[in-house]
Design an enzyme around this catalytic site. Structure first.
Site, PDB file in Angstrom:
ATOM      1  CG  ASN A 106      16.702 -26.771   9.243  1.00 12.76           C
ATOM      2  OD1 ASN A 106      15.530 -26.790   9.574  1.00 12.76           O
ATOM      3  ND2 ASN A 106      17.185 -25.841   8.405  1.00 12.76           N
ATOM      4  CE1 TYR A 193      10.851 -32.698   1.021  1.00  9.39           C
ATOM      5  CE2 TYR A 193       8.685 -33.679   1.286  1.00  9.39           C
ATOM      6  CZ  TYR A 193       9.727 -32.912   1.784  1.00  9.39           C
ATOM      7  OH  TYR A 193       9.630 -32.367   3.048  1.00  9.39           O
ATOM      8  CE  LYS A 197      13.407 -34.551   3.617  1.00 11.00           C
ATOM      9  NZ  LYS A 197      14.070 -33.679   4.629  1.00 11.00           N
TER      10      LYS A 197
END
Length: 311
Positions: A106, A193, A197
């Site tokens: 997470n 980013y 991801k």
């Protein structure tokens, strides 16, 4: 605000007997997920983070909200920007547990300024992908051991994002520049980013392929006003707002998709697939990079070489 269909008691069965690890469990979506999972009575939830005081606050909050819960919540210090710290965190858990049923990756950072991890990697890629990859690889033997037990349903839940579409169009992942700050793109913070991801999605797909006894899911948590947004510049907040227009979730809804992933019936999910809130299989939303098996294998091999000295 979006309308989402989620009911904790309906969607997550009683978890007694299970051991769960949630990275970044001391704040934001991680802390919210831990709070919900504790209501379903797993035997133990380990939370990682850098701040023991924040962990104490999470644990105390769970005791207040769920006074009848038998779940033990324990803190493991872990800094994912430091591979030695990730290694120590994994070894701490391995020394104390004979099983691990759920690993929820997470923790993460979003659209941060240029920087490097302690080990010299672009900071978002190093935190969101490499640190988690090492933690997962160290714990895979225990996850596989648990999966071999009768009646178990072992899961790895990777927190990805629809932001993967911001990864560089030509390459997806610029491997030969990952040991630089990559401060050369127009929307640099978001492209870095997106690259990290995309790596989360590809790594989940490869984990599913290589370890079929474990259900691995890539999860988009949705757009929630967590502490991830707090450090963004005005321009980056604007990019985030435009990109999620009409998709905002409440703080309560924020952890629903990743908590759903813990309890969704095994015959209702496809290991390696990408899910949006709540429980929507969004494989058809993935682009050519995210579906590229050759790129997934290249990422796996590259990552193995980078973390070899810590395994």
């Amino acid at each position: 605000m979006v309308e989402l269909d989620f009911n904790l008691e309906r969607d997550v069965p009683d978890l007694w007997g299970k051991v769960i690890l949630v990275t970044g469990g001391t704040a934001g979506l991680g802390a919210s997920s831990v709070s919900l999972l504790a209501k379903r009575n797993p035997t133990c939830i380990y939370i990682t983070g850098r701040n023991s005081e924040a962990a104490d606050n999470v644990i105390e909050g769970i005791r207040r909200e769920s006074p009848d819960s038998k779940t033990k919540v324990k803190f493991i210090e872990c800094n994912l920007t430091n591979l030695s710290s990730a290694k120590q965190a994994a070894e701490y858990l391995l020394a104390r547990e004979s099983r691990l049923d759920v690993l929820m990756a997470n923790a993460g950072i979003m659209a941060t300024p240029p920087g490097l991890t302690k080990d010299g990697y672009e900071v978002q890629f190093g935190t969101n992908h490499i640190g988690h990859a090492l933690l997962i690889r160290k714990l895979l033997p225990l996850l596989e051991k648990t999966a071999a037990l009768p009646g178990t349903d072992v899961r790895i839940i990777m927190l990805a994002s629809v932001g993967f579409v911001m990864a560089p169009r030509q390459d997806g992942i610029v491997f030969d520049q990952l040991r630089t700050t990559q401060d050369y793109w127009i929307l640099g913070p978001w492209q870095r980013y997106g690259q990290s991801k995309l790596a989360n999605i590809l790594y989940a797909r490869e984990l599913a392929r290589r370890y079929p006894s474990i259900t691995t899911l890539a999860i988009h948590p949705g757009s929630t006003p967590t502490n991830l947004n707090g450090g963004l510049s005005l321009m980056d907040k604007s990019v985030s707002w435009v990109g999620t227009l009409g998709q905002s979730q409440t703080l309560e809804q924020g952890p629903w998709n990743q908590v759903w992933a813990v309890g969704a019936p095994r015959d209702k999910v496809v290991s390696g697939n990408f899910y949006e809130p709540v429980g929507i299989n969004s494989e058809d939303q993935l682009n050519s990079h995210a579906l590229n098996q050759t790129l997934a294998e290249k990422l796996w091999d590259w990552t193995e070489k980078e973390i070899k000295g810590y395994l």
